[in-house]
Motif scaffolding. Structure first.
Motif, PDB file in Angstrom:
ATOM      1  N   ARG A  82     -30.181 -33.163 109.366  1.00 16.28           N
ATOM      2  CA  ARG A  82     -31.384 -32.328 109.287  1.00 16.28           C
ATOM      3  C   ARG A  82     -31.331 -31.900 107.805  1.00 16.28           C
ATOM      4  O   ARG A  82     -32.321 -32.040 107.048  1.00 16.28           O
ATOM      5  N   GLN A  83     -30.090 -31.718 107.232  1.00 15.06           N
ATOM      6  CA  GLN A  83     -29.774 -31.212 105.797  1.00 15.06           C
ATOM      7  C   GLN A  83     -30.371 -32.441 104.924  1.00 15.06           C
ATOM      8  O   GLN A  83     -31.056 -32.145 103.775  1.00 15.06           O
ATOM      9  N   TRP A  84     -29.735 -33.778 105.232  1.00 14.48           N
ATOM     10  CA  TRP A  84     -30.124 -34.813 104.376  1.00 14.48           C
ATOM     11  C   TRP A  84     -31.616 -34.924 104.407  1.00 14.48           C
ATOM     12  O   TRP A  84     -32.195 -35.324 103.195  1.00 14.48           O
ATOM     13  N   LEU A  85     -32.304 -35.024 105.611  1.00 21.17           N
ATOM     14  CA  LEU A  85     -33.868 -35.216 105.665  1.00 21.17           C
ATOM     15  C   LEU A  85     -34.561 -34.166 104.899  1.00 21.17           C
ATOM     16  O   LEU A  85     -35.663 -34.249 104.145  1.00 21.17           O
ATOM     17  N   ALA A  86     -34.131 -32.781 104.977  1.00 18.44           N
ATOM     18  CA  ALA A  86     -34.903 -31.695 104.360  1.00 18.44           C
ATOM     19  C   ALA A  86     -34.708 -31.827 102.781  1.00 18.44           C
ATOM     20  O   ALA A  86     -35.670 -31.781 102.126  1.00 18.44           O
ATOM     21  N   LEU A  87     -33.534 -32.425 102.221  1.00 19.31           N
ATOM     22  CA  LEU A  87     -33.349 -32.657 100.839  1.00 19.31           C
ATOM     23  C   LEU A  87     -34.310 -33.850 100.485  1.00 19.31           C
ATOM     24  O   LEU A  87     -35.020 -33.911  99.337  1.00 19.31           O
ATOM     25  N   TRP A  88     -34.414 -35.103 101.233  1.00 15.30           N
ATOM     26  CA  TRP A  88     -35.231 -36.190 100.987  1.00 15.30           C
ATOM     27  C   TRP A  88     -36.750 -35.550 101.074  1.00 15.30           C
ATOM     28  O   TRP A  88     -37.437 -36.018 100.049  1.00 15.30           O
ATOM     29  N   ARG A  89     -37.142 -34.859 101.957  1.00 23.76           N
ATOM     30  CA  ARG A  89     -38.653 -34.362 102.003  1.00 23.76           C
ATOM     31  C   ARG A  89     -38.747 -33.727 100.732  1.00 23.76           C
ATOM     32  O   ARG A  89     -39.948 -33.669 100.353  1.00 23.76           O
ATOM     33  N   THR A  90     -38.094 -32.709 100.336  1.00 23.80           N
ATOM     34  CA  THR A  90     -38.226 -31.905  99.154  1.00 23.80           C
ATOM     35  C   THR A  90     -38.354 -32.621  97.825  1.00 23.80           C
ATOM     36  O   THR A  90     -39.434 -32.537  97.211  1.00 23.80           O
ATOM     37  N   THR A  91     -37.385 -33.708  97.756  1.00 24.08           N
ATOM     38  CA  THR A  91     -37.351 -34.581  96.799  1.00 24.08           C
ATOM     39  C   THR A  91     -38.721 -35.657  96.485  1.00 24.08           C
ATOM     40  O   THR A  91     -39.507 -35.839  95.572  1.00 24.08           O
ATOM     41  N   ALA A  92     -38.952 -36.014  97.644  1.00 22.87           N
ATOM     42  CA  ALA A  92     -40.164 -36.876  97.778  1.00 22.87           C
ATOM     43  C   ALA A  92     -41.348 -35.970  97.530  1.00 22.87           C
ATOM     44  O   ALA A  92     -42.208 -36.430  96.764  1.00 22.87           O
ATOM     45  N   ALA A  93     -41.534 -34.758  97.765  1.00 18.90           N
ATOM     46  CA  ALA A  93     -42.638 -34.077  97.602  1.00 18.90           C
ATOM     47  C   ALA A  93     -43.080 -33.679  96.042  1.00 18.90           C
ATOM     48  O   ALA A  93     -43.841 -33.401  95.830  1.00 18.90           O
ATOM     49  N   GLU A  94     -41.794 -33.851  95.556  1.00 15.86           N
ATOM     50  CA  GLU A  94     -42.023 -33.524  94.248  1.00 15.86           C
ATOM     51  C   GLU A  94     -42.573 -34.660  93.327  1.00 15.86           C
ATOM     52  O   GLU A  94     -42.803 -34.475  92.135  1.00 15.86           O
ATOM     53  N   GLN A  95     -42.509 -35.592  93.742  1.00 18.75           N
ATOM     54  CA  GLN A  95     -43.038 -36.946  93.352  1.00 18.75           C
ATOM     55  C   GLN A  95     -44.325 -36.998  92.793  1.00 18.75           C
ATOM     56  O   GLN A  95     -45.097 -36.187  93.851  1.00 18.75           O
ATOM     57  N   ALA A  96     -44.779 -37.594  91.730  1.00 11.18           N
ATOM     58  CA  ALA A  96     -46.371 -37.413  91.457  1.00 11.18           C
ATOM     59  C   ALA A  96     -47.464 -38.339  92.429  1.00 11.18           C
ATOM     60  O   ALA A  96     -48.288 -38.242  92.164  1.00 11.18           O
ATOM     61  N   ASN A  97     -46.686 -39.100  93.193  1.00 13.94           N
ATOM     62  CA  ASN A  97     -47.335 -40.023  93.770  1.00 13.94           C
ATOM     63  C   ASN A  97     -47.311 -39.841  95.409  1.00 13.94           C
ATOM     64  O   ASN A  97     -46.417 -39.927  96.134  1.00 13.94           O
ATOM     65  N   PRO A  98     -48.396 -38.978  95.964  1.00 11.41           N
ATOM     66  CA  PRO A  98     -48.353 -38.525  97.112  1.00 11.41           C
ATOM     67  C   PRO A  98     -48.523 -39.641  98.405  1.00 11.41           C
ATOM     68  O   PRO A  98     -47.604 -39.203  99.351  1.00 11.41           O
ATOM     69  N   ALA A  99     -48.872 -40.563  98.010  1.00  8.59           N
ATOM     70  CA  ALA A  99     -48.764 -41.872  99.369  1.00  8.59           C
ATOM     71  C   ALA A  99     -47.263 -42.368  99.097  1.00  8.59           C
ATOM     72  O   ALA A  99     -46.805 -42.412 100.146  1.00  8.59           O
ATOM     73  N   LEU A 100     -46.726 -42.493  98.153  1.00  6.61           N
ATOM     74  CA  LEU A 100     -45.038 -42.705  98.135  1.00  6.61           C
ATOM     75  C   LEU A 100     -44.437 -41.585  98.934  1.00  6.61           C
ATOM     76  O   LEU A 100     -43.604 -41.998  99.778  1.00  6.61           O
ATOM     77  N   ALA A 101     -44.708 -40.214  98.572  1.00  7.71           N
ATOM     78  CA  ALA A 101     -43.860 -39.294  99.078  1.00  7.71           C
ATOM     79  C   ALA A 101     -43.990 -39.486 100.689  1.00  7.71           C
ATOM     80  O   ALA A 101     -43.120 -39.277 101.559  1.00  7.71           O
ATOM     81  N   GLU A 102     -45.265 -39.500 101.308  1.00 10.04           N
ATOM     82  CA  GLU A 102     -45.654 -39.679 102.673  1.00 10.04           C
ATOM     83  C   GLU A 102     -44.774 -40.676 103.286  1.00 10.04           C
ATOM     84  O   GLU A 102     -44.377 -40.636 104.276  1.00 10.04           O
ATOM     85  N   GLN A 103     -44.924 -41.847 102.658  1.00 12.13           N
ATOM     86  CA  GLN A 103     -44.339 -43.183 103.211  1.00 12.13           C
ATOM     87  C   GLN A 103     -42.807 -43.085 103.413  1.00 12.13           C
ATOM     88  O   GLN A 103     -42.191 -43.418 104.249  1.00 12.13           O
ATOM     89  N   ALA A 104     -42.236 -42.267 102.384  1.00 12.75           N
ATOM     90  CA  ALA A 104     -40.716 -42.516 102.096  1.00 12.75           C
ATOM     91  C   ALA A 104     -40.380 -41.338 103.005  1.00 12.75           C
ATOM     92  O   ALA A 104     -39.189 -41.570 103.671  1.00 12.75           O
ATOM     93  N   VAL A 105     -40.975 -40.384 103.275  1.00  7.10           N
ATOM     94  CA  VAL A 105     -40.709 -39.266 104.283  1.00  7.10           C
ATOM     95  C   VAL A 105     -40.630 -39.677 105.667  1.00  7.10           C
ATOM     96  O   VAL A 105     -39.748 -39.824 106.540  1.00  7.10           O
TER      97      VAL A 105
END
Length: 132
Positions: A82-105
């Protein structure tokens, strides 16, 4: 004819992976696990970029079987996943590309669930196949 939509660039994947694992290495619970098992961070990051490029852009650059490496790690638990996923979600959400963030998560959630199920099966003595 329009060019097909490309989710992201290789540079965006590289930035996401490097930023995330910079944070992992500093994380109080996850850092010691990763730092204790990875001897060559530059080579490992290259491999992870290849992995995420294969997942997100279907480049096919990654080959291997992550499951056996992960199930061999002692002492993992659901909270660490869960901690790994939470950190991934946070890091992905900070990216300028929202489509990348959504797919990566979405991909990370599937991967984490699969690894956690494999880890539990292995811990219970169920043979985890490397491939079908």
């Amino acid at each position: 004819m329009d060019a097909p939509h490309v989710l992201c660039t290789e540079e965006e994947i590289t930035a996401l992976v490097h930023r995330f694992y910079d944070r992992i290495r500093q994380h109080p619970n996850l850092g010691p696990i990763f730092n204790g098992h990875i001897d060559d961070w530059p080579a490992h990051l290259d491999r992870l970029v290849d992995f995420w490029s294969s997942v997100l852009l279907r480049t096919g650059r990654f080959s291997g079987a992550p499951m056996p490496k992960h199930v061999a790690l002692p002492g993992l638990n659901a909270e660490l996943f869960r901690q790994w996923l939470a950190l991934w979600r946070t890091t992905a959400a900070e990216q300028a590309n929202p489509a990348l963030a959504e797919q990566a998560v979405a991909a990370a959630e599937r991967i984490a669930q699969s690894l956690w199920m494999g880890y539990q099966a292995y811990a219970q003595g169920v043979d985890v196949p490397q491939s079908l």
